[in-house]
Design a protein around this motif. Sequence first.
Motif, PDB file in Angstrom:
ATOM      1  N   PRO A 123       0.828  -1.213   0.000  1.00 21.34           N
ATOM      2  CA  PRO A 123       0.000   0.000   0.000  1.00 21.34           C
ATOM      3  C   PRO A 123       0.860   1.259   0.000  1.00 21.34           C
ATOM      4  N   THR A 124       0.313   2.326  -0.555  1.00 18.42           N
ATOM      5  CA  THR A 124       0.937   3.640  -0.482  1.00 18.42           C
ATOM      6  C   THR A 124       0.290   4.424   0.656  1.00 18.42           C
ATOM      7  N   ASP A 125       0.394   5.745   0.630  1.00 14.22           N
ATOM      8  CA  ASP A 125      -0.246   6.564   1.663  1.00 14.22           C
ATOM      9  C   ASP A 125      -1.674   6.947   1.299  1.00 14.22           C
ATOM     10  N   VAL A 126      -2.211   6.365   0.227  1.00 12.52           N
ATOM     11  CA  VAL A 126      -3.632   6.513  -0.115  1.00 12.52           C
ATOM     12  C   VAL A 126      -4.265   5.135  -0.037  1.00 12.52           C
ATOM     13  N   TRP A 127      -5.209   4.975   0.888  1.00  9.82           N
ATOM     14  CA  TRP A 127      -5.826   3.673   1.143  1.00  9.82           C
ATOM     15  C   TRP A 127      -7.279   3.704   0.677  1.00  9.82           C
ATOM     16  N   TRP A 128      -7.569   2.913  -0.343  1.00  7.95           N
ATOM     17  CA  TRP A 128      -8.946   2.740  -0.786  1.00  7.95           C
ATOM     18  C   TRP A 128      -9.537   1.568  -0.023  1.00  7.95           C
ATOM     19  N   HIS A 129     -10.509   1.856   0.821  1.00  5.10           N
ATOM     20  CA  HIS A 129     -11.112   0.803   1.641  1.00  5.10           C
ATOM     21  C   HIS A 129     -12.540   1.205   1.967  1.00  5.10           C
ATOM     22  N   THR A 130     -13.459   0.291   1.768  1.00  9.84           N
ATOM     23  CA  THR A 130     -14.852   0.594   2.040  1.00  9.84           C
ATOM     24  C   THR A 130     -15.083   0.860   3.525  1.00  9.84           C
ATOM     25  N   ILE A 131     -16.133   1.590   3.835  1.00  7.66           N
ATOM     26  CA  ILE A 131     -16.545   1.752   5.224  1.00  7.66           C
ATOM     27  C   ILE A 131     -17.139   0.427   5.710  1.00  7.66           C
ATOM     28  N   VAL A 132     -17.480   0.366   6.992  1.00  7.18           N
ATOM     29  CA  VAL A 132     -18.095  -0.845   7.522  1.00  7.18           C
ATOM     30  C   VAL A 132     -19.464  -1.032   6.875  1.00  7.18           C
ATOM     31  N   SER A 133     -19.658  -2.168   6.262  1.00  2.00           N
ATOM     32  CA  SER A 133     -20.919  -2.430   5.579  1.00  2.00           C
ATOM     33  C   SER A 133     -22.082  -2.486   6.573  1.00  2.00           C
ATOM     34  N   PRO A 134     -23.197  -1.829   6.261  1.00  2.52           N
ATOM     35  CA  PRO A 134     -24.359  -1.883   7.162  1.00  2.52           C
ATOM     36  C   PRO A 134     -24.901  -3.291   7.364  1.00  2.52           C
ATOM     37  N   THR A 135     -24.572  -4.201   6.462  1.00  2.00           N
ATOM     38  CA  THR A 135     -25.067  -5.582   6.573  1.00  2.00           C
ATOM     39  C   THR A 135     -23.942  -6.594   6.749  1.00  2.00           C
ATOM     40  N   GLY A 136     -22.699  -6.109   6.923  1.00  2.00           N
ATOM     41  CA  GLY A 136     -21.564  -7.012   7.001  1.00  2.00           C
ATOM     42  C   GLY A 136     -21.364  -7.613   8.377  1.00  2.00           C
ATOM     43  N   ARG A 137     -20.458  -8.580   8.468  1.00  2.00           N
ATOM     44  CA  ARG A 137     -20.219  -9.284   9.733  1.00  2.00           C
ATOM     45  C   ARG A 137     -19.579  -8.381  10.782  1.00  2.00           C
ATOM     46  N   GLU A 138     -18.864  -7.337  10.341  1.00  2.00           N
ATOM     47  CA  GLU A 138     -18.190  -6.451  11.298  1.00  2.00           C
ATOM     48  C   GLU A 138     -19.152  -5.515  12.017  1.00  2.00           C
ATOM     49  N   LYS A 139     -20.302  -5.260  11.443  1.00  2.00           N
ATOM     50  CA  LYS A 139     -21.194  -4.215  11.930  1.00  2.00           C
ATOM     51  C   LYS A 139     -21.596  -4.452  13.378  1.00  2.00           C
ATOM     52  N   THR A 140     -21.352  -3.463  14.233  1.00  2.00           N
ATOM     53  CA  THR A 140     -21.738  -3.543  15.637  1.00  2.00           C
ATOM     54  C   THR A 140     -22.912  -2.630  15.963  1.00  2.00           C
ATOM     55  N   GLY A 141     -23.201  -1.691  15.064  1.00  2.00           N
ATOM     56  CA  GLY A 141     -24.233  -0.706  15.343  1.00  2.00           C
ATOM     57  C   GLY A 141     -23.687   0.571  15.954  1.00  2.00           C
ATOM     58  N   TYR A 142     -22.389   0.592  16.290  1.00  2.00           N
ATOM     59  CA  TYR A 142     -21.803   1.803  16.863  1.00  2.00           C
ATOM     60  C   TYR A 142     -21.586   2.820  15.749  1.00  2.00           C
ATOM     61  N   PRO A 143     -22.012   4.073  15.938  1.00  2.00           N
ATOM     62  CA  PRO A 143     -22.096   5.013  14.806  1.00  2.00           C
ATOM     63  C   PRO A 143     -20.764   5.394  14.168  1.00  2.00           C
ATOM     64  N   THR A 144     -19.666   5.401  14.910  1.00  2.00           N
ATOM     65  CA  THR A 144     -18.384   5.834  14.334  1.00  2.00           C
ATOM     66  C   THR A 144     -17.428   4.664  14.133  1.00  2.00           C
ATOM     67  N   GLN A 145     -17.958   3.474  13.998  1.00  2.00           N
ATOM     68  CA  GLN A 145     -17.109   2.288  13.859  1.00  2.00           C
ATOM     69  C   GLN A 145     -16.217   2.379  12.621  1.00  2.00           C
ATOM     70  N   LYS A 146     -14.937   2.052  12.799  1.00  2.00           N
ATOM     71  CA  LYS A 146     -13.988   2.015  11.690  1.00  2.00           C
ATOM     72  C   LYS A 146     -13.768   0.577  11.242  1.00  2.00           C
TER      73      LYS A 146
END
Length: 290
Positions: free
Chosen positions: A196-219
């Motif tokens: 990777p360089t210093d520009v990271w293309w990465h999606t936000i936490v998916s609203p339906t993904g396994r990572e989703k906790t419901g916390y509003p500022t989750q990274k």
Amino acid sequence: MTWPPTGDLVIHGDNLAAAATLPDGAFTLVYLDPPFNTGRSQTRQSTTSVRSASGTTAGTVVGFQGQRYERIRGDLMSYDDEFEDYWSFLEPRLAEAWRLLADDGTLYLHLDYREAHYAKVLLDALFGRECFLNEIIWAYDYGGKSKRRWPTKHDTILVYVKDPKGYFFDSQAVDREPYMAPGLVTPEKAARGKLPTDVWWHTIVSPTGREKTGYPTQKPEGVLRRIVQASSREGDWVLDLFAGSGTTGAVAASLGRRFVLVDTSPDAVAVIRRRLAAAGVPARFSETAP
């Protein structure tokens, strides 16, 4: 205080008070994801008796550059007085984070476009420009799109090291990513991927993904995974003073690091408790530091 603690630790309480109880140089990596000040106001917090990056104790943090820092700070406040409240909140926490960094440690400060330019100037003055390592742009493409300006779809992560000649960084440990134009490199390179360089293309936490906790500022875990891989080793201690949904702890545990998380919100601590339990991470929860 007994350090290190017997296990990973989650502290429910004020992060400035909690940080003051932790020992100097205990953490190889400190990640801070403070409130972004999007409302342009913040309750003023006193900086009385906060130890600065230069090791002094005073009502105002002086920093390595002495009066030069105070002049720059004053200049910035003079043309955005609303920023002063935000910086008065963040400044003593950055001073504590710097104290807590190991000699080979790295600080990652995660902000958005509203504050990043102020923060970089002040961090350069407070800690020294020679300690600046990177300005990482985390770019994503999700949510509403403005039609009256270029849509703002990135965060800024400022990276500063404790010692510019002796910091730890392992680029080979970082997960590689696909080439954007794989046809321009050899098949072997395309299969291996690029660093990777210093520009990271990465999606936000998916609203339906396994990572989703419901916390509003989750990274997303992918962003923190890259940070933890590059700037810490297995067994190193990682600190997050604005723990939120606990992403830093979840990632650190999965990579064999030890962690201390701090958050003042009962909702955040409840989310962290559920998340770590689901991952089988036996962290200790406390109202105070060890």
